[in-house]
Each structure stands twice: as C-alpha cells, then as structure tokens.
Design a protein around this motif. Sequence first.
Motif, PDB file in Angstrom:
ATOM      1  N   ASN A 153       0.488   2.094  -7.998  1.00 48.45           N
ATOM      2  CA  ASN A 153       0.977   3.456  -7.841  1.00 48.45           C
ATOM      3  C   ASN A 153       1.175   4.094  -9.217  1.00 48.45           C
ATOM      4  OD1 ASN A 153       3.589   2.812  -8.885  1.00 48.45           O
ATOM      5  ND2 ASN A 153       4.293   2.167  -6.858  1.00 48.45           N
ATOM      6  N   PRO A 154       1.469   5.383  -9.271  1.00 50.74           N
ATOM      7  CA  PRO A 154       1.556   6.077 -10.562  1.00 50.74           C
ATOM      8  C   PRO A 154       2.538   5.462 -11.554  1.00 50.74           C
ATOM      9  CG  PRO A 154       1.384   7.688  -8.821  1.00 50.74           C
ATOM     10  CD  PRO A 154       1.531   6.358  -8.141  1.00 50.74           C
ATOM     11  N   MET A 155       3.728   5.066 -11.087  1.00 48.77           N
ATOM     12  CA  MET A 155       4.718   4.544 -12.022  1.00 48.77           C
ATOM     13  C   MET A 155       4.327   3.169 -12.546  1.00 48.77           C
ATOM     14  SD  MET A 155       6.618   7.014 -12.464  1.00 48.77           S
ATOM     15  CE  MET A 155       7.712   6.183 -13.612  1.00 48.77           C
ATOM     16  N   MET A 182      -3.743   8.052   1.660  1.00 49.29           N
ATOM     17  CA  MET A 182      -3.699   8.861   0.437  1.00 49.29           C
ATOM     18  C   MET A 182      -3.856  10.338   0.732  1.00 49.29           C
ATOM     19  SD  MET A 182      -5.743   6.863  -2.585  1.00 49.29           S
ATOM     20  CE  MET A 182      -7.307   6.746  -1.708  1.00 49.29           C
ATOM     21  N   VAL A 183      -4.638  10.642   1.767  1.00 46.76           N
ATOM     22  CA  VAL A 183      -4.874  12.030   2.147  1.00 46.76           C
ATOM     23  C   VAL A 183      -3.803  12.530   3.112  1.00 46.76           C
ATOM     24  CG1 VAL A 183      -6.413  13.498   3.510  1.00 46.76           C
ATOM     25  CG2 VAL A 183      -7.357  12.009   1.731  1.00 46.76           C
ATOM     26  N   ASP A 184      -3.393  11.668   4.031  1.00 41.10           N
ATOM     27  CA  ASP A 184      -2.454  12.061   5.084  1.00 41.10           C
ATOM     28  C   ASP A 184      -1.172  12.668   4.525  1.00 41.10           C
ATOM     29  OD1 ASP A 184      -4.324  10.867   6.708  1.00 41.10           O
ATOM     30  OD2 ASP A 184      -3.165   9.039   7.028  1.00 41.10           O
ATOM     31  N   ALA A 185      -0.567  11.966   3.562  1.00 37.63           N
ATOM     32  CA  ALA A 185       0.720  12.420   3.031  1.00 37.63           C
ATOM     33  C   ALA A 185       0.608  13.792   2.392  1.00 37.63           C
ATOM     34  CB  ALA A 185       1.258  11.403   2.027  1.00 37.63           C
ATOM     35  N   GLY A 186      -0.517  14.044   1.725  1.00 39.84           N
ATOM     36  CA  GLY A 186      -0.707  15.338   1.085  1.00 39.84           C
ATOM     37  C   GLY A 186      -0.886  16.467   2.079  1.00 39.84           C
ATOM     38  N   LEU A 187      -1.482  16.160   3.235  1.00 41.34           N
ATOM     39  CA  LEU A 187      -1.667  17.179   4.260  1.00 41.34           C
ATOM     40  C   LEU A 187      -0.391  17.457   5.039  1.00 41.34           C
ATOM     41  CD1 LEU A 187      -5.168  16.122   5.660  1.00 41.34           C
ATOM     42  CD2 LEU A 187      -4.630  18.246   4.447  1.00 41.34           C
ATOM     43  N   HIS A 188       0.511  16.484   5.052  1.00 39.09           N
ATOM     44  CA  HIS A 188       1.730  16.606   5.868  1.00 39.09           C
ATOM     45  C   HIS A 188       2.991  16.798   5.025  1.00 39.09           C
ATOM     46  CE1 HIS A 188       0.118  15.453   9.935  1.00 39.09           C
ATOM     47  NE2 HIS A 188      -0.892  15.134   9.156  1.00 39.09           N
ATOM     48  N   VAL A 189       2.838  17.402   3.869  1.00 38.73           N
ATOM     49  CA  VAL A 189       3.995  17.692   3.026  1.00 38.73           C
ATOM     50  C   VAL A 189       5.015  18.538   3.794  1.00 38.73           C
ATOM     51  CG1 VAL A 189       4.765  18.942   0.968  1.00 38.73           C
ATOM     52  CG2 VAL A 189       2.709  17.509   0.874  1.00 38.73           C
ATOM     53  N   ASN A 198       5.147   9.238   2.238  1.00 36.76           N
ATOM     54  CA  ASN A 198       4.394   8.994   1.013  1.00 36.76           C
ATOM     55  C   ASN A 198       4.571   7.528   0.628  1.00 36.76           C
ATOM     56  OD1 ASN A 198       3.398   8.844  -1.610  1.00 36.76           O
ATOM     57  ND2 ASN A 198       4.054  10.919  -2.126  1.00 36.76           N
ATOM     58  N   ARG A 199       3.533   6.741   0.852  1.00 35.07           N
ATOM     59  CA  ARG A 199       3.627   5.299   0.629  1.00 35.07           C
ATOM     60  C   ARG A 199       3.091   4.847  -0.729  1.00 35.07           C
ATOM     61  NH1 ARG A 199       2.669   5.982   6.147  1.00 35.07           N
ATOM     62  NH2 ARG A 199       4.057   4.748   7.506  1.00 35.07           N
ATOM     63  N   ASP A 200       2.480   5.769  -1.463  1.00 33.72           N
ATOM     64  CA  ASP A 200       1.832   5.341  -2.709  1.00 33.72           C
ATOM     65  C   ASP A 200       2.210   6.183  -3.925  1.00 33.72           C
ATOM     66  OD1 ASP A 200       0.345   7.718  -2.397  1.00 33.72           O
ATOM     67  OD2 ASP A 200      -1.206   6.671  -1.260  1.00 33.72           O
ATOM     68  N   GLY A 201       3.261   6.985  -3.788  1.00 35.18           N
ATOM     69  CA  GLY A 201       3.718   7.751  -4.942  1.00 35.18           C
ATOM     70  C   GLY A 201       2.809   8.886  -5.354  1.00 35.18           C
ATOM     71  N   GLY A 202       1.953   9.341  -4.425  1.00 33.91           N
ATOM     72  CA  GLY A 202       1.041  10.434  -4.762  1.00 33.91           C
ATOM     73  C   GLY A 202      -0.111   9.983  -5.652  1.00 33.91           C
ATOM     74  N   ILE A 203      -0.621   8.780  -5.394  1.00 33.83           N
ATOM     75  CA  ILE A 203      -1.626   8.190  -6.280  1.00 33.83           C
ATOM     76  C   ILE A 203      -2.927   8.986  -6.317  1.00 33.83           C
ATOM     77  CG2 ILE A 203      -2.579   6.633  -4.512  1.00 33.83           C
ATOM     78  CD1 ILE A 203      -2.076   5.943  -8.289  1.00 33.83           C
ATOM     79  N   LEU A 204      -3.290   9.635  -5.222  1.00 32.28           N
ATOM     80  CA  LEU A 204      -4.536  10.405  -5.214  1.00 32.28           C
ATOM     81  C   LEU A 204      -4.478  11.533  -6.236  1.00 32.28           C
ATOM     82  CD1 LEU A 204      -7.295  11.204  -4.048  1.00 32.28           C
ATOM     83  CD2 LEU A 204      -6.082  12.464  -2.257  1.00 32.28           C
TER      84      LEU A 204
END
Length: 308
Positions: A153-155, A182-189, A198-204
Amino acid sequence: MIIMRQMNIGTSNLRTSVLSLGCMRIAEMELKDASHLIGTALESGINLFDHADIYGNGKSEELFAEAVEMRPSVREQMFIQSKCGIRSGSFDFSKEHIVTSVDGILKRLNTDYLDMLILHRPDTLVEPEEVASAFDQLQHEGKVRFFGVSNQNPMQIELLNKSLNQQLIVNQLQFGPAFSGMVDAGLHVNMLDQAAINRDGGILDYCRLKEITIQTWSPLQYGFFAGTFLNDEAYPELNAVLNRLSEEKSVTSAAIAIAWVLRHPAQMQPVLGSTNAQRVAEMAKASEITLSREEWYQIYTAAGNILP
C-alpha cells in the motif's frame, strides 16, 4: 515476430511489451512444452517474463533458462524480472536474504543480471535501511537494473522510499473484472456500502501519481486463486458480455478481459499466467484492442459490480 505495443515501466527507460508472461507454473511443464510456450510468447510480441524464487522452489527459473537455451544473444531479446522475500512460514526483507536470493536467482536463470527485482509481498519486520543497502549493493555490482514491490500500500512504499536511493517503478497487485477492489472504493467514495471500504490505502491513485506501473497478476481469476471466471457458471452475465464483445472484435473472451485491464488509464501491465501456448497467443491480441468507455463499464457491472 509480432510487434506488440510497448510501454515504459514507471519513470524508467525500461521499455517492454504491454503484456508479460508469468512463469509461476512452468515448473510443472515438460521441457519441450515450456520451450514452445516461451517461444510463442516471444513470437506474439511479449518480451517481459515474470519469475519468483519460490515458483516451483526455483525450478521454474531453472527450466526457463534451459528452455530458452540461455546465452547472451537470447538474453538480449527479453526482459526478465524475479521476486524474493517469501520464505517457508515467514517473509524476509533482510539484506542478507535479498542479496543471497538474487545470487540464487541469477544462477538458476543462467544470467548475469535481472532487469528488475521485486520484493514479494510486504514484510512487517522490514528495516528500510537494510533493503536500501541490499539494493545499493545489487545495483553497484550490476546484478539488478531496477526495483519494485508487490502487494504494497502507499504507506509501505513511502516507508521504503525513506531510505532507498532507487525509485520503485512497479507494484504487483491482483486486479481484473472479478477482483476490482482498487476501482470499487474510488467509485463508492462517501457511500456506506461494502464496495466503499478502502482496503489498500488508495493504491491505484497513488501509483498513478507516483508513476509506478501496476503489474496485474491473476487478471482472469476471482477471489484469491479461486479459479478463472471464464465460462464459470457463477458469472453468467460477465461471460455473456465477454462472449458478445469477443464475437464483435474477432478475438477470444480472455483477450477481451485482458483488454479491459489495458483500457484503464493507469496503464497497467497484465501478467498472463497461462501455460497454454495457444491461449497466450490469443490473449496477446488484447494489445490491439481498445475498449470504449461504455464497453469497459458493461464488463465491470456484468461482473457483479454495482455503480452508486
């Protein structure tokens, strides 16, 4: 040899085919079949080959070198990456393990250098200074040209960057129509449903901002090695859409699914895991296809993903 569309990996000058061949399962193949598979990949324009020291406990790398009759003239035609860090029952990003692992990888592949070394999954006991020391030594000795990570993840990447003198140009992540977190979380903000988690810290978005190439593993799988969704009765709508588009574009449904990954503007690089030479040749045609925005979302929703 077909000239496949090319791409730059991360911010580097490493330019390869937009598709790569994953070599995890070749340890189970006969030598002649492995040679045919790799030859077909090269003839289809694929010149990046993905390895890991744990694939077949090293046998995949050994068989690969034997199958291509590794020598300088052959080595120059391909880009080879391998991964290290997974041990039996643990992860190990210590300097000693990384350096020793690379020496073993190079010996098995019968080559003097790797185009890229990737840290295989995160090690929670990582000491960034040790990783930095290992990378510096490997680069100075000419054993590794570039470096990357997988499933971070990003951190976690930022923690490594604190000490590294090299840029991390790749992050390997699972992604495909039936594994699209990776896409789902961004679409469902700002939503309260399951997909919003958000399971990956916005890695996309992080990788896009940092110009890190996402190499997508198991793009045709659902779940964690649960199986392929192609022709699976659990995904009737997805297969219906893939089959319709495959007929319209005169390619296989697998090629359409790979084209779906390629269509994302993050410029991801799918890793093909098939050991079937014909299927690899067929999936390679995905590089010639650009799905429309409407077609991309049709596949996304047909896989059971919901738009808010």
